[in-house]
Write a protein that holds these residues in place. Structure first.
Motif, PDB file in Angstrom:
ATOM      1  N   ARG A 397      27.066  46.481  48.573  1.00 28.94           N
ATOM      2  CA  ARG A 397      27.385  45.414  49.532  1.00 28.94           C
ATOM      3  C   ARG A 397      28.414  44.418  48.999  1.00 28.94           C
ATOM      4  O   ARG A 397      29.376  44.079  49.714  1.00 28.94           O
ATOM      5  CB  ARG A 397      26.115  44.673  49.938  1.00 28.94           C
ATOM      6  CG  ARG A 397      25.135  45.477  50.745  1.00 28.94           C
ATOM      7  CD  ARG A 397      23.909  44.624  51.003  1.00 28.94           C
ATOM      8  NE  ARG A 397      22.713  45.404  51.241  1.00 28.94           N
ATOM      9  CZ  ARG A 397      21.498  45.017  50.871  1.00 28.94           C
ATOM     10  NH1 ARG A 397      21.335  43.864  50.236  1.00 28.94           N
ATOM     11  NH2 ARG A 397      20.453  45.761  51.138  1.00 28.94           N
ATOM     12  N   PRO A 398      28.251  43.886  47.756  1.00 30.23           N
ATOM     13  CA  PRO A 398      29.231  42.894  47.285  1.00 30.23           C
ATOM     14  C   PRO A 398      30.650  43.432  47.182  1.00 30.23           C
ATOM     15  O   PRO A 398      31.602  42.643  47.175  1.00 30.23           O
ATOM     16  CB  PRO A 398      28.679  42.484  45.907  1.00 30.23           C
ATOM     17  CG  PRO A 398      27.215  42.764  45.981  1.00 30.23           C
ATOM     18  CD  PRO A 398      27.120  44.006  46.820  1.00 30.23           C
ATOM     19  N   ALA A 399      30.807  44.762  47.098  1.00 29.07           N
ATOM     20  CA  ALA A 399      32.152  45.326  47.048  1.00 29.07           C
ATOM     21  C   ALA A 399      32.882  45.167  48.379  1.00 29.07           C
ATOM     22  O   ALA A 399      34.095  45.374  48.438  1.00 29.07           O
ATOM     23  CB  ALA A 399      32.090  46.802  46.656  1.00 29.07           C
ATOM     24  N   LEU A 400      32.160  44.830  49.440  1.00 28.52           N
ATOM     25  CA  LEU A 400      32.786  44.569  50.733  1.00 28.52           C
ATOM     26  C   LEU A 400      33.003  43.079  50.980  1.00 28.52           C
ATOM     27  O   LEU A 400      33.420  42.684  52.068  1.00 28.52           O
ATOM     28  CB  LEU A 400      31.927  45.151  51.865  1.00 28.52           C
ATOM     29  CG  LEU A 400      31.699  46.665  51.827  1.00 28.52           C
ATOM     30  CD1 LEU A 400      30.847  47.098  53.007  1.00 28.52           C
ATOM     31  CD2 LEU A 400      33.010  47.423  51.803  1.00 28.52           C
ATOM     32  N   ASP A 401      32.703  42.251  49.968  1.00 25.09           N
ATOM     33  CA  ASP A 401      32.889  40.812  50.140  1.00 25.09           C
ATOM     34  C   ASP A 401      34.378  40.516  50.360  1.00 25.09           C
ATOM     35  O   ASP A 401      35.249  41.096  49.702  1.00 25.09           O
ATOM     36  CB  ASP A 401      32.377  40.061  48.917  1.00 25.09           C
ATOM     37  CG  ASP A 401      32.220  38.576  49.175  1.00 25.09           C
ATOM     38  OD1 ASP A 401      32.003  38.208  50.340  1.00 25.09           O
ATOM     39  OD2 ASP A 401      32.305  37.786  48.223  1.00 25.09           O
ATOM     40  N   GLY A 402      34.671  39.645  51.250  1.00 26.65           N
ATOM     41  CA  GLY A 402      36.054  39.347  51.606  1.00 26.65           C
ATOM     42  C   GLY A 402      36.513  40.071  52.845  1.00 26.65           C
ATOM     43  O   GLY A 402      37.595  39.776  53.366  1.00 26.65           O
ATOM     44  N   ALA A 424      23.202  52.477  54.890  1.00 32.63           N
ATOM     45  CA  ALA A 424      23.651  53.862  54.749  1.00 32.63           C
ATOM     46  C   ALA A 424      25.145  53.963  55.007  1.00 32.63           C
ATOM     47  O   ALA A 424      25.883  54.626  54.257  1.00 32.63           O
ATOM     48  CB  ALA A 424      22.874  54.770  55.708  1.00 32.63           C
ATOM     49  N   LEU A 425      25.632  53.300  56.058  1.00 31.44           N
ATOM     50  CA  LEU A 425      27.076  53.315  56.340  1.00 31.44           C
ATOM     51  C   LEU A 425      27.854  52.577  55.260  1.00 31.44           C
ATOM     52  O   LEU A 425      28.974  52.950  54.919  1.00 31.44           O
ATOM     53  CB  LEU A 425      27.346  52.696  57.702  1.00 31.44           C
ATOM     54  CG  LEU A 425      27.397  53.646  58.909  1.00 31.44           C
ATOM     55  CD1 LEU A 425      28.590  54.584  58.790  1.00 31.44           C
ATOM     56  CD2 LEU A 425      26.118  54.452  59.036  1.00 31.44           C
ATOM     57  N   THR A 426      27.253  51.527  54.691  1.00 27.80           N
ATOM     58  CA  THR A 426      27.922  50.815  53.600  1.00 27.80           C
ATOM     59  C   THR A 426      28.136  51.749  52.419  1.00 27.80           C
ATOM     60  O   THR A 426      29.231  51.807  51.838  1.00 27.80           O
ATOM     61  CB  THR A 426      27.081  49.604  53.174  1.00 27.80           C
ATOM     62  OG1 THR A 426      27.025  48.680  54.271  1.00 27.80           O
ATOM     63  CG2 THR A 426      27.691  48.906  51.971  1.00 27.80           C
TER      64      THR A 426
END
Length: 668
Positions: A397-402, A424-426
């Motif tokens: 999840r944190p890799a999608l921050d921003g 799951a999609l993440t």
């Protein structure tokens, strides 16, 4: 025995939830890591205490009047995650009197974790500040009154230290100050006969990867006392959820609203949508998806009696779809959630199949496990999937921050329409890197990418990719509610892709030549490309967006309709123009700028290319799967061919973005 005392549906169990209790009451081995060794005697004694309290209450029951009030505080609570973050200043009070106006019970509601015991007293068994609150309030109200405390939406709320005391004295101070303020509010309440209503439901929970940690259903209560509405959450909601539900309850005509946490169950934390990519403890253990707040709102609204139930969100069917070359083109429009829901309506079954046949077995056989995982100590015959998947999602999840809100909403809509957890999609956004950790037999895409920018003259950009097995990509033709219309080639489960063009003729393409990095800092390059296409009017704007992050192991090419062209062969090493000639990129080498051709040689690389040259340059492979996209920025066109074993020999087809904006057509 408890069931004999009252209808089970009328029993609401709440806990103050402190960190100073005895623990040991959970038998499941997973929870022993935090609650300690299982102690059946402690569990049995606690349960008997519940029943005894209910029996005493039944035996002492009498006619009574009731009233409520709300007050505020500014020095008892604070957001524990964000400076100046949202907090709930409300103190809610309920007073129950006998017919002679003597207090029988006083209930306080405050959003703050009772976790104040510290210092030398850290390991002391304690009721925390609610214990001191009970003692002080009962001294004020009289020995026949019972003080009660209900946690509010305290997931990210803690107490302040209003007297700067240490250890247990801080705990005492918070409890006694709260009691003083509650008693002052109590004295303003006029009790009366009231109308009570209790709502009860046992809804199925949203999809989750944490099936080993969570049940399939939960218990919800909603209690109404005249114009007061109390909603009971089966876990720890962050304050944003409580504040929003209060706003909606007041809009339905209630005078006041209390959220009550840790009631009937403990399903960990419930975090707001905006926390989904934050590295917060509360978000790590918010296991039911980023829209859990919306889910609770919908459930509680069904249990409320005043006002009108808000309408359900619009669901979107499958998008307009057409066969295109050897694949399919999806025409999508609307906000992020609408676009995602449309995509999921088309390809949800395929996405679920890839997850179940590719990712889940890879986790079960331990090709994919969380970093530094304690799961590694478990014997090989133990299926770690139910625990490994949610912990992998915590890392992802944190890799999608921003990311833009619209991007996360699209991911969420895609998940909901696919019937999969958002987590799951993440995880599937990182399949190119995750696939590199698994055997070749797994049906996960492994791309080999080549491409070429051609200069001088009007730039052309070709993007050619080959893979061995698995699903074919889709051609997404997206008209968002805000931003540029764009065409991008993407896997059915991906938000972004590696190559695309927008209506201003901006082209962005990339190639990975290092898949060892999985959850790197910064957005996945595919997401960054999609956002650049959505918001860039020229190549320089796209370059500025893409330079804001570094993508190790990724080569990036950018061009536009005015002839500007850029290459980012290595992070931070930007070639401002490509006047030296063609720039090759591949999965293995990144970008290479070749020497100008030798005019004395009979066979030489052309100094100028056209689209037909590039189409001929990338023949379809005899076996396997491939796609080729040749972009003409000046013409705002892209020529695409997708080949599969079933569609080998398909011709290139062209998409032009010179036409009218579909949004303007619809408006007219």
């Amino acid at each position: 025995r408890a069931a004999a005392l009252a209808d089970p549906e009328s029993i609401i169990l709440t806990a103050t939830h402190n960190h100073s209790g005895p623990g040991g009451m959970v038998e499941d081995i997973v929870f022993r890591f935090t609650s300690g060794p299982y102690r059946e005697d402690i569990l049995e004694e606690t349960a008997r205490g519940f029943v005894q309290a209910m029996e005493e209450a039944r035996d002492r029951r009498q006619e009574a009047n009731i009233g409520y009030i709300t007050g505020s505080q500014d020095n008892l609570t604070v957001n524990r995650r964000e400076d100046d973050g949202p907090r709930d200043s409300q103190i809610g009070v309920i007073r129950v009197d006998d017919l002679a106006d003597n207090p029988i019970a006083i209930v306080a509601n405050l959003a703050a974790h009772p976790t104040t015991v510290s210092g030398d007293d850290l390991y002391t068994i304690s009721a925390d500040f609610p214990g001191f609150f009970y003692e002080a309030l009962e001294d004020e109200a009289g020995e026949d009154a019972v003080a009660m405390f209900l946690n509010g939406a305290m997931g990210n709320q803690r107490t302040q230290n209003p007297t700067d005391a240490d250890g247990i004295e801080r705990t005492r101070a918070v409890g006694e100050i709260l009691a003083e303020r509650v008693w002052a509010l109590c004295e303003q309440i006029e009790t009366r006969e009231a109308q009570l209503a209790l709502g009860y439901s046992e809804p199925a929970l949203p999809p989750t990867l944490a099936t080993a940690l969570l049940p399939e259903t939960t218990v919800l209560h909603n209690l109404e006392i005249d114009g007061l509405c109390l909603s009971f959450f089966p876990g720890e909601p962050c304050v944003e959820l409580g504040l929003e539900l209060r706003r909606q309850a007041l809009a339905r005509g209630y005078d006041a609203h209390f959220s009550v946490a840790t009631a009937n169950d403990h399903l960990f934390y419930f975090a707001p949508f905006e926390y989904y990519t934050k590295p917060y403890y509360e978000q790590d253990f918010s296991l039911l998806g980023p829209r859990i707040g919306d889910w609770f709102n919908a459930q509680f609204h069904q249990l409320m009696n005043r006002g009108d139930t808000p309408g359900e969100p619009t669901l979107h069917g499958a998008p307009d779809t057409e066969a295109f070359s050897g694949g399919n083109r999806l025409r999508l429009e609307g906000d992020g959630y609408a676009v995602g829901h449309q995509r999921g309506g088309y390809s949800g079954n395929l996405i679920e199949e890839v997850f179940e046949t590719g990712m889940r077995p890879a986790v079960r056989e331990r090709h994919l496990t969380p970093d530094n995982s304690w799961l590694d100590v478990l014997p090989a015959f133990v299926d770690v999937t139910p625990l490994a998947l949610p912990f992998l999602a915590m890392e992802a999840r944190p890799a999608l921050d921003g990311a833009e809100s619209a991007a996360l909403r699209e991911l969420e809509g895609l998940a909901i329409a696919s019937g999969l957890p958002t987590d799951a999609l993440t995880l599937m956004q990182f399949l190119p890197a995750l696939a590199g950790r698994t055997p070749d037999s797994y049906p996960l895409p492994r791309l080999s990418v080549e491409g070429q920018i051609v200069h001088p003259g009007q730039p052309l950009l070709a993007h050619h990719a080959v893979w061995e097995q698995g699903a074919a990509p889709l051609v997404l033709d997206v008209t968002p509610d805000t931003g540029q219309r764009h065409v991008i080639i993407a896997w059915p489960w991906d938000y972004g892709g590696l190559a695309g063009i927008n209506e201003d003729g901006v082209v962005v393409a990339a190639a990975r030549h290092d898949t060892d990095i999985v959850f790197a800092d910064g957005l996945p390059i595919e997401w960054a490309i999609r956002e650049a296409l959505t918001h860039s009017a020229n190549a320089e704007q796209a370059r500025n967006r893409l330079e804001a992050n570094e993508w190790p192991g990724v080569a990036i090419a950018i061009a536009d309709a005015d002839g500007a062209a850029y290459a980012i062969p290595e992070p931070g090493n930007l070639t401002p123009s490509l006047e030296t000639g063609p720039v090759q990129m591949s999965s293995s080498d990144g970008f290479v700028i070749p020497e100008p051709p030798d005019e004395n040689e009979d066979e030489q690389a052309p100094t100028a290319w056209n689209a037909a040259d590039l189409i001929e340059h990338y023949p379809a492979p005899a076996n396997g799967l491939s796609f080729t996209a040749v972009f003409e920025p000046a013409n705002r066109e892209v020529h695409i061919r997708i080949t599969t074993p079933e569609t080998y020999g398909a011709d290139f087809e062209t998409i032009s973005l010179n036409g009218d904006d579909p949004r303007e057509e619809e408006a007219s």
